[in-house]
Design a protein around this motif. Structure first.
Motif, PDB file in Angstrom:
ATOM      1  N   TRP A   1      10.457 -15.618   4.588  1.00  0.00           N
ATOM      2  CA  TRP A   1      10.706 -14.286   4.065  1.00  0.00           C
ATOM      3  C   TRP A   1      10.066 -14.146   2.687  1.00  0.00           C
ATOM      4  CZ3 TRP A   1      14.040 -18.292   3.566  1.00  0.00           C
ATOM      5  CH2 TRP A   1      14.554 -18.554   2.303  1.00  0.00           C
ATOM      6  N   ARG A   2       9.875 -12.890   2.296  1.00  0.00           N
ATOM      7  CA  ARG A   2       9.378 -12.553   0.964  1.00  0.00           C
ATOM      8  C   ARG A   2      10.197 -11.372   0.452  1.00  0.00           C
ATOM      9  NH1 ARG A   2       3.107 -12.723   2.841  1.00  0.00           N
ATOM     10  NH2 ARG A   2       3.067 -14.946   3.318  1.00  0.00           N
ATOM     11  N   ILE A   3      10.312 -11.286  -0.862  1.00  0.00           N
ATOM     12  CA  ILE A   3      11.200 -10.296  -1.471  1.00  0.00           C
ATOM     13  C   ILE A   3      10.378  -9.257  -2.226  1.00  0.00           C
ATOM     14  CG2 ILE A   3      13.188  -9.974  -2.993  1.00  0.00           C
ATOM     15  CD1 ILE A   3      13.682 -13.071  -2.575  1.00  0.00           C
ATOM     16  N   TYR A   4      10.705  -7.987  -1.988  1.00  0.00           N
ATOM     17  CA  TYR A   4       9.984  -6.852  -2.563  1.00  0.00           C
ATOM     18  C   TYR A   4      10.971  -5.864  -3.155  1.00  0.00           C
ATOM     19  CZ  TYR A   4       6.660  -8.863   0.674  1.00  0.00           C
ATOM     20  OH  TYR A   4       5.871  -9.744   1.354  1.00  0.00           O
ATOM     21  N   ALA A   5      10.453  -4.878  -3.876  1.00  0.00           N
ATOM     22  CA  ALA A   5      11.246  -3.736  -4.323  1.00  0.00           C
ATOM     23  C   ALA A   5      10.617  -2.486  -3.742  1.00  0.00           C
ATOM     24  CB  ALA A   5      11.270  -3.645  -5.848  1.00  0.00           C
ATOM     25  N   ASP A   6      11.457  -1.553  -3.284  1.00  0.00           N
ATOM     26  CA  ASP A   6      10.950  -0.263  -2.825  1.00  0.00           C
ATOM     27  C   ASP A   6      10.582   0.576  -4.054  1.00  0.00           C
ATOM     28  OD1 ASP A   6      13.270   1.086  -3.815  1.00  0.00           O
ATOM     29  OD2 ASP A   6      14.258   1.031  -1.866  1.00  0.00           O
ATOM     30  N   PRO A   7      10.028   1.773  -3.883  1.00  0.00           N
ATOM     31  CA  PRO A   7       9.620   2.567  -5.046  1.00  0.00           C
ATOM     32  C   PRO A   7      10.760   2.923  -6.006  1.00  0.00           C
ATOM     33  CG  PRO A   7       8.501   3.372  -3.102  1.00  0.00           C
ATOM     34  CD  PRO A   7       9.524   2.363  -2.629  1.00  0.00           C
ATOM     35  N   ALA A   8      12.013   2.880  -5.553  1.00  0.00           N
ATOM     36  CA  ALA A   8      13.149   3.152  -6.436  1.00  0.00           C
ATOM     37  C   ALA A   8      13.726   1.872  -7.035  1.00  0.00           C
ATOM     38  CB  ALA A   8      14.240   3.905  -5.669  1.00  0.00           C
ATOM     39  N   GLY A   9      13.143   0.708  -6.703  1.00  0.00           N
ATOM     40  CA  GLY A   9      13.572  -0.556  -7.275  1.00  0.00           C
ATOM     41  C   GLY A   9      14.560  -1.357  -6.457  1.00  0.00           C
TER      42      GLY A   9
ATOM     43  N   SER B   1       0.825  -1.218   0.000  1.00  0.00           N
ATOM     44  CA  SER B   1       0.000   0.000   0.000  1.00  0.00           C
ATOM     45  C   SER B   1       0.854   1.261   0.000  1.00  0.00           C
ATOM     46  CB  SER B   1      -0.963   0.010   1.192  1.00  0.00           C
ATOM     47  OG  SER B   1      -0.276   0.321   2.395  1.00  0.00           O
ATOM     48  N   LEU B   2       2.104   1.146   0.446  1.00  0.00           N
ATOM     49  CA  LEU B   2       3.020   2.292   0.475  1.00  0.00           C
ATOM     50  C   LEU B   2       3.813   2.451  -0.822  1.00  0.00           C
ATOM     51  CD1 LEU B   2       4.392   1.819   4.097  1.00  0.00           C
ATOM     52  CD2 LEU B   2       2.785   3.565   3.303  1.00  0.00           C
ATOM     53  N   GLY B   3       3.701   1.486  -1.718  1.00  0.00           N
ATOM     54  CA  GLY B   3       4.385   1.610  -3.005  1.00  0.00           C
ATOM     55  C   GLY B   3       5.395   0.531  -3.315  1.00  0.00           C
ATOM     56  N   ALA B   4       5.549  -0.460  -2.442  1.00  0.00           N
ATOM     57  CA  ALA B   4       6.442  -1.579  -2.734  1.00  0.00           C
ATOM     58  C   ALA B   4       5.814  -2.469  -3.802  1.00  0.00           C
ATOM     59  CB  ALA B   4       6.702  -2.397  -1.463  1.00  0.00           C
ATOM     60  N   THR B   5       6.640  -3.270  -4.446  1.00  0.00           N
ATOM     61  CA  THR B   5       6.149  -4.265  -5.389  1.00  0.00           C
ATOM     62  C   THR B   5       6.744  -5.622  -5.008  1.00  0.00           C
ATOM     63  OG1 THR B   5       7.954  -3.789  -6.927  1.00  0.00           O
ATOM     64  CG2 THR B   5       5.874  -2.653  -7.324  1.00  0.00           C
ATOM     65  N   VAL B   6       6.003  -6.673  -5.300  1.00  0.00           N
ATOM     66  CA  VAL B   6       6.471  -8.028  -5.011  1.00  0.00           C
ATOM     67  C   VAL B   6       7.485  -8.436  -6.078  1.00  0.00           C
ATOM     68  CG1 VAL B   6       5.812 -10.459  -4.850  1.00  0.00           C
ATOM     69  CG2 VAL B   6       4.299  -8.702  -3.913  1.00  0.00           C
ATOM     70  N   LEU B   7       8.646  -8.895  -5.631  1.00  0.00           N
ATOM     71  CA  LEU B   7       9.621  -9.474  -6.552  1.00  0.00           C
ATOM     72  C   LEU B   7       9.521 -10.993  -6.541  1.00  0.00           C
ATOM     73  CD1 LEU B   7      12.787  -7.259  -5.941  1.00  0.00           C
ATOM     74  CD2 LEU B   7      11.150  -7.152  -7.836  1.00  0.00           C
ATOM     75  N   GLU B   8       9.351 -11.563  -5.348  1.00  0.00           N
ATOM     76  CA  GLU B   8       9.216 -13.015  -5.267  1.00  0.00           C
ATOM     77  C   GLU B   8       8.507 -13.401  -3.987  1.00  0.00           C
ATOM     78  OE1 GLU B   8      12.299 -16.467  -4.411  1.00  0.00           O
ATOM     79  OE2 GLU B   8      12.512 -15.693  -6.453  1.00  0.00           O
ATOM     80  N   ARG B   9       7.479 -14.229  -4.126  1.00  0.00           N
ATOM     81  CA  ARG B   9       6.813 -14.813  -2.965  1.00  0.00           C
ATOM     82  C   ARG B   9       7.504 -16.146  -2.716  1.00  0.00           C
ATOM     83  NH1 ARG B   9       1.560 -13.490  -1.180  1.00  0.00           N
ATOM     84  NH2 ARG B   9       2.031 -15.208   0.209  1.00  0.00           N
ATOM     85  N   THR B  10       8.572 -16.113  -1.917  1.00  0.00           N
ATOM     86  CA  THR B  10       9.373 -17.311  -1.678  1.00  0.00           C
ATOM     87  C   THR B  10       8.549 -18.438  -1.083  1.00  0.00           C
ATOM     88  OG1 THR B  10      10.070 -16.324   0.404  1.00  0.00           O
ATOM     89  CG2 THR B  10      11.576 -16.135  -1.456  1.00  0.00           C
ATOM     90  N   ASP B  11       7.494 -18.087  -0.327  1.00  0.00           N
ATOM     91  CA  ASP B  11       6.670 -19.128   0.284  1.00  0.00           C
ATOM     92  C   ASP B  11       5.881 -19.915  -0.760  1.00  0.00           C
ATOM     93  OD1 ASP B  11       5.323 -16.623  -0.043  1.00  0.00           O
ATOM     94  OD2 ASP B  11       3.694 -17.350   1.210  1.00  0.00           O
ATOM     95  N   LYS B  12       5.701 -19.369  -1.955  1.00  0.00           N
ATOM     96  CA  LYS B  12       5.021 -20.101  -3.029  1.00  0.00           C
ATOM     97  C   LYS B  12       5.958 -21.129  -3.660  1.00  0.00           C
ATOM     98  CE  LYS B  12       1.317 -17.517  -2.811  1.00  0.00           C
ATOM     99  NZ  LYS B  12       0.112 -17.986  -2.197  1.00  0.00           N
ATOM    100  N   ILE B  13       7.268 -20.871  -3.547  1.00  0.00           N
ATOM    101  CA  ILE B  13       8.272 -21.767  -4.115  1.00  0.00           C
ATOM    102  C   ILE B  13       8.765 -22.753  -3.058  1.00  0.00           C
ATOM    103  CG2 ILE B  13      10.578 -21.859  -5.183  1.00  0.00           C
ATOM    104  CD1 ILE B  13       9.994 -18.941  -6.123  1.00  0.00           C
ATOM    105  N   ARG B  14       8.996 -22.231  -1.848  1.00  0.00           N
ATOM    106  CA  ARG B  14       9.498 -23.030  -0.731  1.00  0.00           C
ATOM    107  C   ARG B  14       8.572 -22.811   0.456  1.00  0.00           C
ATOM    108  NH1 ARG B  14      15.373 -20.928   0.037  1.00  0.00           N
ATOM    109  NH2 ARG B  14      15.159 -22.200   1.874  1.00  0.00           N
ATOM    110  N   PRO B  15       7.672 -23.729   0.747  1.00  0.00           N
ATOM    111  CA  PRO B  15       6.699 -23.528   1.817  1.00  0.00           C
ATOM    112  C   PRO B  15       7.301 -23.217   3.182  1.00  0.00           C
ATOM    113  CG  PRO B  15       6.106 -25.439   0.500  1.00  0.00           C
ATOM    114  CD  PRO B  15       7.467 -24.986   0.031  1.00  0.00           C
TER     115      PRO B  15
END
Length: 124
Positions: A108-116, A90-104
Motif C-alpha cells: 500500500w501507499r498513502i496519499y492525501a486527497d485535494p482536501a488533505g 494527476s487528479l490532484g492527490a499528493t503523496v504522504l508516504e511511499r511505504t514501499d520505500k520504507i518496507r519493501p
C-alpha cells in the motif's frame, strides 16, 4: 436495528472539487442536491457513497502529525499500484508516504486527497 452504512462523509472547504476528485478516481458520478450545495455525494462505484460536506473554517488533517488528526482514512483496492498512483496524482492527490520505500514488502501507499484527507491505495 442499524441495517447498513449509508455513506462516509468527508468535511472539506470545497465539496464540488472534492466530489469531482473522488468521482474521477473511483469511476463514479457526482450527485448534487440543488437545495443543498454544501453536501455533494459520489455514487456509481463498488462500495458505499462518499459525501463531501462543506465546513466553514475547515482545516485539513496533518499526517503523520497530530495537531489536526486524521480521525479516519479510506483504503481502496487496486490491481496496478503504480498506474493508479500516477492517475491519483494527476487528479490532484499528493503523496504522504511511499511505504514501499520504507518496507519493501508493503502493498500500500498513502496519499492525501485535494482536501488533505489521507487515503491508501492497496494491492490485495
Amino acid at each position: 436495528m442499524i441495517r447498513k452504512l449509508q455513506a462516509v462523509a468527508l468535511d472539506c472547504a470545497d465539496p464540488v472539487r472534492l466530489a469531482a476528485f473522488y468521482a474521477e478516481l473511483l469511476g463514479g458520478r457526482v450527485v448534487e442536491d440543488p437545495a443543498d450545495s454544501d453536501w455533494i455525494e459520489v455514487h456509481g462505484f463498488e462500495g458505499i457513497p462518499i459525501a463531501c460536506q462543506r465546513v466553514d473554517g475547515y482545516r485539513p488533517p496533518e499526517w503523520p502529525g497530530q495537531q489536526y488528526p486524521q480521525q479516519m482514512h479510506l483504503d481502496f483496492d487496486v490491481d496496478d499500484l503504480d498506474g493508479e498512483e500516477k492517475r491519483a496524482l494527476s487528479l490532484g492527490a499528493t503523496v504522504l508516504e511511499r511505504t514501499d520505500k520504507i518496507r519493501p514488502e508493503a502493498n500500500w501507499r498513502i496519499y492525501a486527497d485535494p482536501a488533505g484527507h489521507p487515503f491508501c491505495l492497496c494491492v490485495h
